[in-house]
Design a protein around this motif. Sequence first.
Motif, PDB file in Angstrom:
ATOM      1  N   LYS A  74     -84.336  38.434  15.646  1.00 38.00           N
ATOM      2  CA  LYS A  74     -84.159  37.026  15.277  1.00 38.00           C
ATOM      3  C   LYS A  74     -83.285  36.942  14.022  1.00 38.00           C
ATOM      4  O   LYS A  74     -83.532  37.640  13.039  1.00 38.00           O
ATOM      5  N   ILE A  75     -82.263  36.072  14.082  1.00 39.43           N
ATOM      6  CA  ILE A  75     -81.284  35.946  13.006  1.00 39.43           C
ATOM      7  C   ILE A  75     -81.274  34.496  12.534  1.00 39.43           C
ATOM      8  O   ILE A  75     -81.117  33.580  13.342  1.00 39.43           O
ATOM      9  N   GLU A  76     -81.446  34.292  11.221  1.00 40.62           N
ATOM     10  CA  GLU A  76     -81.438  32.922  10.680  1.00 40.62           C
ATOM     11  C   GLU A  76     -80.039  32.570  10.192  1.00 40.62           C
ATOM     12  O   GLU A  76     -79.457  33.279   9.361  1.00 40.62           O
ATOM     13  N   LEU A  77     -79.489  31.479  10.711  1.00 40.94           N
ATOM     14  CA  LEU A  77     -78.165  31.016  10.291  1.00 40.94           C
ATOM     15  C   LEU A  77     -78.297  30.213   8.988  1.00 40.94           C
ATOM     16  O   LEU A  77     -79.397  29.745   8.658  1.00 40.94           O
ATOM     17  N   PRO A  78     -77.187  30.044   8.253  1.00 42.15           N
ATOM     18  CA  PRO A  78     -77.222  29.297   6.992  1.00 42.15           C
ATOM     19  C   PRO A  78     -77.844  27.902   7.144  1.00 42.15           C
ATOM     20  O   PRO A  78     -78.579  27.430   6.297  1.00 42.15           O
ATOM     21  N   GLY A  79     -77.589  27.217   8.287  1.00 47.33           N
ATOM     22  CA  GLY A  79     -78.143  25.881   8.494  1.00 47.33           C
ATOM     23  C   GLY A  79     -79.620  25.884   8.845  1.00 47.33           C
ATOM     24  O   GLY A  79     -80.223  24.838   9.018  1.00 47.33           O
ATOM     25  N   GLY A  80     -80.241  27.086   8.959  1.00 48.77           N
ATOM     26  CA  GLY A  80     -81.670  27.160   9.230  1.00 48.77           C
ATOM     27  C   GLY A  80     -82.009  27.470  10.678  1.00 48.77           C
ATOM     28  O   GLY A  80     -83.130  27.862  10.986  1.00 48.77           O
ATOM     29  N   ALA A  81     -81.037  27.303  11.579  1.00 45.83           N
ATOM     30  CA  ALA A  81     -81.298  27.593  12.987  1.00 45.83           C
ATOM     31  C   ALA A  81     -81.534  29.091  13.172  1.00 45.83           C
ATOM     32  O   ALA A  81     -81.018  29.911  12.412  1.00 45.83           O
ATOM     33  N   ILE A  82     -82.355  29.422  14.176  1.00 46.36           N
ATOM     34  CA  ILE A  82     -82.650  30.821  14.487  1.00 46.36           C
ATOM     35  C   ILE A  82     -81.952  31.205  15.791  1.00 46.36           C
ATOM     36  O   ILE A  82     -82.048  30.488  16.780  1.00 46.36           O
ATOM     37  N   VAL A  83     -81.244  32.333  15.770  1.00 41.86           N
ATOM     38  CA  VAL A  83     -80.627  32.864  16.982  1.00 41.86           C
ATOM     39  C   VAL A  83     -81.383  34.133  17.374  1.00 41.86           C
ATOM     40  O   VAL A  83     -81.607  35.007  16.533  1.00 41.86           O
ATOM     41  N   THR A  84     -81.808  34.217  18.649  1.00 45.18           N
ATOM     42  CA  THR A  84     -82.497  35.415  19.133  1.00 45.18           C
ATOM     43  C   THR A  84     -81.540  36.263  19.973  1.00 45.18           C
ATOM     44  O   THR A  84     -80.883  35.739  20.865  1.00 45.18           O
ATOM     45  N   ALA A  85     -81.460  37.545  19.653  1.00 48.70           N
ATOM     46  CA  ALA A  85     -80.645  38.484  20.417  1.00 48.70           C
ATOM     47  C   ALA A  85     -81.554  39.470  21.124  1.00 48.70           C
ATOM     48  O   ALA A  85     -82.462  40.037  20.511  1.00 48.70           O
ATOM     49  N   SER A  86     -81.303  39.678  22.410  1.00 40.25           N
ATOM     50  CA  SER A  86     -82.041  40.680  23.185  1.00 40.25           C
ATOM     51  C   SER A  86     -81.100  41.870  23.355  1.00 40.25           C
ATOM     52  O   SER A  86     -80.133  41.802  24.096  1.00 40.25           O
ATOM     53  N   ARG A  98     -83.580  31.115  24.738  1.00 41.98           N
ATOM     54  CA  ARG A  98     -84.116  31.202  23.373  1.00 41.98           C
ATOM     55  C   ARG A  98     -83.234  30.494  22.353  1.00 41.98           C
ATOM     56  O   ARG A  98     -83.702  30.131  21.274  1.00 41.98           O
ATOM     57  N   ASN A  99     -81.961  30.298  22.677  1.00 42.64           N
ATOM     58  CA  ASN A  99     -81.038  29.749  21.696  1.00 42.64           C
ATOM     59  C   ASN A  99     -80.534  28.380  22.136  1.00 42.64           C
ATOM     60  O   ASN A  99     -79.801  28.271  23.109  1.00 42.64           O
ATOM     61  N   GLN A 100     -80.958  27.373  21.413  1.00 42.79           N
ATOM     62  CA  GLN A 100     -80.550  26.006  21.702  1.00 42.79           C
ATOM     63  C   GLN A 100     -80.177  25.377  20.371  1.00 42.79           C
ATOM     64  O   GLN A 100     -81.009  24.837  19.664  1.00 42.79           O
ATOM     65  N   LEU A 101     -78.884  25.483  20.051  1.00 39.75           N
ATOM     66  CA  LEU A 101     -78.392  25.094  18.730  1.00 39.75           C
ATOM     67  C   LEU A 101     -77.800  23.688  18.765  1.00 39.75           C
ATOM     68  O   LEU A 101     -76.819  23.436  19.465  1.00 39.75           O
ATOM     69  N   LYS A 102     -78.382  22.788  17.987  1.00 42.36           N
ATOM     70  CA  LYS A 102     -77.877  21.412  17.930  1.00 42.36           C
ATOM     71  C   LYS A 102     -76.594  21.332  17.116  1.00 42.36           C
ATOM     72  O   LYS A 102     -76.453  22.011  16.090  1.00 42.36           O
ATOM     73  N   GLY A 103     -75.660  20.524  17.568  1.00 47.38           N
ATOM     74  CA  GLY A 103     -74.417  20.367  16.830  1.00 47.38           C
ATOM     75  C   GLY A 103     -73.641  19.173  17.323  1.00 47.38           C
ATOM     76  O   GLY A 103     -74.127  18.394  18.145  1.00 47.38           O
ATOM     77  N   LYS A 104     -72.416  19.032  16.792  1.00 48.86           N
ATOM     78  CA  LYS A 104     -71.570  17.880  17.127  1.00 48.86           C
ATOM     79  C   LYS A 104     -70.268  18.394  17.717  1.00 48.86           C
ATOM     80  O   LYS A 104     -69.655  19.314  17.184  1.00 48.86           O
ATOM     81  N   LYS A 127     -65.571  22.830  21.320  1.00 46.18           N
ATOM     82  CA  LYS A 127     -65.986  23.347  20.012  1.00 46.18           C
ATOM     83  C   LYS A 127     -67.090  22.469  19.444  1.00 46.18           C
ATOM     84  O   LYS A 127     -66.986  21.248  19.446  1.00 46.18           O
ATOM     85  N   ILE A 128     -68.167  23.135  18.995  1.00 48.80           N
ATOM     86  CA  ILE A 128     -69.360  22.441  18.507  1.00 48.80           C
ATOM     87  C   ILE A 128     -69.631  22.884  17.079  1.00 48.80           C
ATOM     88  O   ILE A 128     -69.722  24.078  16.802  1.00 48.80           O
ATOM     89  N   GLU A 129     -69.754  21.900  16.160  1.00 50.37           N
ATOM     90  CA  GLU A 129     -70.040  22.242  14.757  1.00 50.37           C
ATOM     91  C   GLU A 129     -71.541  22.197  14.507  1.00 50.37           C
ATOM     92  O   GLU A 129     -72.194  21.179  14.752  1.00 50.37           O
ATOM     93  N   VAL A 162     -74.668  17.342  20.791  1.00 51.60           N
ATOM     94  CA  VAL A 162     -74.968  18.201  21.935  1.00 51.60           C
ATOM     95  C   VAL A 162     -75.809  19.410  21.509  1.00 51.60           C
ATOM     96  O   VAL A 162     -76.131  19.571  20.321  1.00 51.60           O
ATOM     97  N   VAL A 163     -76.133  20.236  22.486  1.00 52.26           N
ATOM     98  CA  VAL A 163     -76.874  21.467  22.228  1.00 52.26           C
ATOM     99  C   VAL A 163     -76.093  22.633  22.851  1.00 52.26           C
ATOM    100  O   VAL A 163     -75.710  22.555  24.014  1.00 52.26           O
ATOM    101  N   ALA A 164     -75.828  23.658  22.044  1.00 50.31           N
ATOM    102  CA  ALA A 164     -75.213  24.875  22.578  1.00 50.31           C
ATOM    103  C   ALA A 164     -76.353  25.753  23.068  1.00 50.31           C
ATOM    104  O   ALA A 164     -77.236  26.119  22.281  1.00 50.31           O
ATOM    105  N   VAL A 165     -76.350  26.070  24.365  1.00 48.21           N
ATOM    106  CA  VAL A 165     -77.451  26.823  24.969  1.00 48.21           C
ATOM    107  C   VAL A 165     -76.973  28.239  25.272  1.00 48.21           C
ATOM    108  O   VAL A 165     -75.976  28.426  25.978  1.00 48.21           O
TER     109      VAL A 165
END
Lengths: 68, 68, 68, 68, 68, 68
Positions: E26-38, F6-12, F26-28, F55-58
């Motif tokens: 699990k990796i925490e991005l600067p904006g607080g979101a968590i990315v999971t890598a398998s 596992r990864n659903q990142l909110k952005g614009k 491209k999603i910020e 949107v959400v980057a999945v």
Amino acid sequence: MKLSARNQLKGKVVDVVKGATTAHVKIELPGGAIVTASITNDAVADLSLAKGDQVVAVIKASDVMVGK
Amino acid sequence: MKLSARNQLKGKVVDVVKGATTAHVKIELPGGAIVTASITNDAVADLSLAKGDQVVAVIKASDVMVGK
Amino acid sequence: MKLSARNQLKGKVVDVVKGATTAHVKIELPGGAIVTASITNDAVADLSLAKGDQVVAVIKASDVMVGK
Amino acid sequence: MKLSARNQLKGKVVDVVKGATTAHVKIELPGGAIVTASITNDAVADLSLAKGDQVVAVIKASDVMVGK
Amino acid sequence: MKLSARNQLKGKVVDVVKGATTAHVKIELPGGAIVTASITNDAVADLSLAKGDQVVAVIKASDVMVGK
Amino acid sequence: MKLSARNQLKGKVVDVVKGATTAHVKIELPGGAIVTASITNDAVADLSLAKGDQVVAVIKASDVMVGK
């Protein structure tokens, strides 16, 4: 050749759209669902893919997500 | 939420096998074909996936190959 | 069956390690490079994969990145 | 930067074809096999990819299937 | 080495769970979101991945779906 | 619908470029990072994707590599 891919869905090609480098192939499954494959134009040419062809949609299990 | 994924196949969960970190979920499509999804155990817990559930197998078009 | 996958690299299985649900198969290419495939234990059983087998590593072009 | 990807195959670029948004890059491995990568035009520009470049084809183990 | 992958997100490792063959990082991005890598256990060992490490989550553009 | 990914990142959405068959979106993210998604033109039309959309980057965990 037998493949490790867990998902090998038989169906019929119902549409082939070629782009600049990437083509979209639509495959109708027996149950009526449509599976879209995004493959290279080269692959379409290699397999001589055309409407009406009996084909198999091959998908690795790790590429399938579940929604509920 | 609507998804960009071209392939969203409705089906019924017929098997769930959890491993150490990775689980395999088998989904039966209306036409009788079985789709296997390899997802995290966490996802299985999050969605409370169990036999009999109505679910959707979500697959990106770029992850579908064609065999002929 | 002919596959749309652009990358079909012939090689020899040099190692098979099964996990709880997922196995790792190492394939040596003619040039000496090793390709590792992460596939389901079910697939290993289905193909009776073992050291010494002549196999093909199948990889979709959209799954290959380039580093320089 | 060291990568988790199990497959990092060294080779030489033998062809670059740009499409509207997606490019195909062909890489020759030492053993003579050709690996095709489908990447964005942006990436081709970013890396200034051209015939003759020494590059690495990077492939995640979970994206490799086995055929036998 | 520069990579063709369009998505290279810097973050900090906040969790590493090893399974039988496959690990989840699990990796925490600067904006607080968590990315999971398998990824494979081998990769975790190779990179000596541990909590607190500054890492990069690398994702190919063709592996990103959009939900709206 | 809840997704196993596992990864659903909110952005614009900050950019949408359509090609012949494949589009790049491209999603910020809130932290300022940009995520690029390569999806079909059909998906862009289906979701009416445009600059400014929330949107959400999945992304499936098995599609995330780690660099260190």
